[in-house]
Write a protein that holds these residues in place. Structure first.
Motif, short mmCIF file in Angstrom:
data_model
loop_
_atom_site.label_atom_id
_atom_site.label_comp_id
_atom_site.label_asym_id
_atom_site.label_seq_id
_atom_site.Cartn_x
_atom_site.Cartn_y
_atom_site.Cartn_z
N SER A 1 3.29 0.24 -2.38
CA SER A 1 3.55 -0.87 -3.29
C SER A 1 4.92 -1.45 -3.01
O SER A 1 5.91 -0.71 -2.92
CB SER A 1 3.48 -0.39 -4.74
OG SER A 1 3.65 -1.46 -5.61
N LEU B 1 -4.06 3.75 -2.07
CA LEU B 1 -3.97 2.66 -3.03
C LEU B 1 -2.83 1.76 -2.59
O LEU B 1 -1.69 2.22 -2.48
CB LEU B 1 -3.70 3.20 -4.44
CG LEU B 1 -4.72 4.18 -5.01
CD1 LEU B 1 -4.25 4.69 -6.38
CD2 LEU B 1 -6.08 3.53 -5.12
N ASP B 2 -3.13 0.50 -2.35
CA ASP B 2 -2.12 -0.44 -1.84
C ASP B 2 -2.16 -1.69 -2.71
O ASP B 2 -3.20 -2.35 -2.81
CB ASP B 2 -2.45 -0.80 -0.39
CG ASP B 2 -1.38 -1.63 0.29
OD1 ASP B 2 -0.40 -2.01 -0.37
OD2 ASP B 2 -1.54 -1.90 1.49
N GLY B 3 -1.05 -1.99 -3.34
CA GLY B 3 -1.02 -3.18 -4.18
C GLY B 3 0.16 -3.20 -5.12
O GLY B 3 1.09 -2.41 -5.00
N THR C 1 -8.53 -3.95 -8.78
CA THR C 1 -8.75 -4.78 -7.59
C THR C 1 -8.67 -6.26 -7.93
O THR C 1 -8.25 -7.07 -7.11
CB THR C 1 -10.09 -4.45 -6.89
OG1 THR C 1 -11.15 -4.61 -7.81
CG2 THR C 1 -10.09 -3.03 -6.34
N GLN C 2 -9.02 -6.61 -9.14
CA GLN C 2 -8.92 -8.01 -9.57
C GLN C 2 -7.47 -8.49 -9.64
O GLN C 2 -7.22 -9.68 -9.54
CB GLN C 2 -9.62 -8.22 -10.91
CG GLN C 2 -11.11 -8.14 -10.81
CD GLN C 2 -11.79 -8.21 -12.17
OE1 GLN C 2 -11.17 -8.05 -13.22
NE2 GLN C 2 -13.10 -8.43 -12.15
N SER D 1 -12.76 6.69 -3.59
CA SER D 1 -12.42 5.94 -4.79
C SER D 1 -12.72 6.70 -6.08
O SER D 1 -12.35 6.25 -7.16
CB SER D 1 -13.14 4.59 -4.79
OG SER D 1 -14.53 4.78 -4.77
N GLY E 1 -5.15 -7.33 -7.50
CA GLY E 1 -4.52 -7.19 -6.19
C GLY E 1 -4.53 -5.84 -5.52
O GLY E 1 -3.98 -5.67 -4.44
N LEU E 2 -5.15 -4.83 -6.12
CA LEU E 2 -5.18 -3.50 -5.51
C LEU E 2 -6.23 -3.43 -4.41
O LEU E 2 -7.33 -3.94 -4.56
CB LEU E 2 -5.50 -2.43 -6.57
CG LEU E 2 -5.43 -0.99 -6.07
CD1 LEU E 2 -3.99 -0.59 -5.78
CD2 LEU E 2 -6.03 -0.05 -7.11
N THR E 3 -5.87 -2.77 -3.31
CA THR E 3 -6.81 -2.45 -2.24
C THR E 3 -7.00 -0.94 -2.25
O THR E 3 -6.02 -0.19 -2.25
CB THR E 3 -6.27 -2.90 -0.87
OG1 THR E 3 -6.04 -4.29 -0.91
CG2 THR E 3 -7.24 -2.57 0.24
N VAL E 4 -8.25 -0.49 -2.26
CA VAL E 4 -8.57 0.93 -2.32
C VAL E 4 -9.30 1.32 -1.05
O VAL E 4 -10.29 0.70 -0.68
CB VAL E 4 -9.47 1.25 -3.54
CG1 VAL E 4 -9.81 2.73 -3.60
CG2 VAL E 4 -8.80 0.80 -4.83
N SER E 5 -8.81 2.37 -0.36
CA SER E 5 -9.46 2.89 0.84
C SER E 5 -9.67 4.39 0.66
O SER E 5 -8.79 5.08 0.15
CB SER E 5 -8.59 2.69 2.08
OG SER E 5 -8.13 1.39 2.18
#
Length: 97
Positions: free
Chosen positions: A19, A47-49, A68-69, A78, A71-75
């Protein structure tokens, strides 16, 4: 303070948090949660955001869809963030002196 709701017998691995250019790791092992700033070698979850999305998700204020709505990107796995939940103030473990 957070805890691992599942208390597994084996490690759930590391969670990499990214972050605003900063890196942090959350490691869950046998019901214990540890954190530090660094890069996780082989994270089970990334978790990136924005900080509000990451903290909102980890504290249970929002779910993955909501995070995610904003701005979070999950890889990765989950399902892991749902295992971390705040300990209610009246259930917090006593501090050792």
């Amino acid at each position: 303070m957070v805890h691992d709701r599942c208390r597994p017998r084996r490690s759930a691995g590391g969670h990499q948090l990214l972050s605003s250019g900063e890196k942090a790791v959350i490691e869950i092992d046998e019901g214990q949660v540890r954190t530090w700033t660094d890069h996780a070698a082989d994270p089970d979850l990334v978790l990136d955001g924005p900080p509000r999305a990451i903290l909102g998700l980890l504290t249970g204020m929002i779910d993955i869809t909501g995070a995610t709505q904003i701005g979070l990107t999950v890889s990765g796995r989950s399902d892991l963030p749902t295992r971390l939940r705040p300990i209610a103030e009246n259930q917090a473990p006593a501090h050792r002196t």
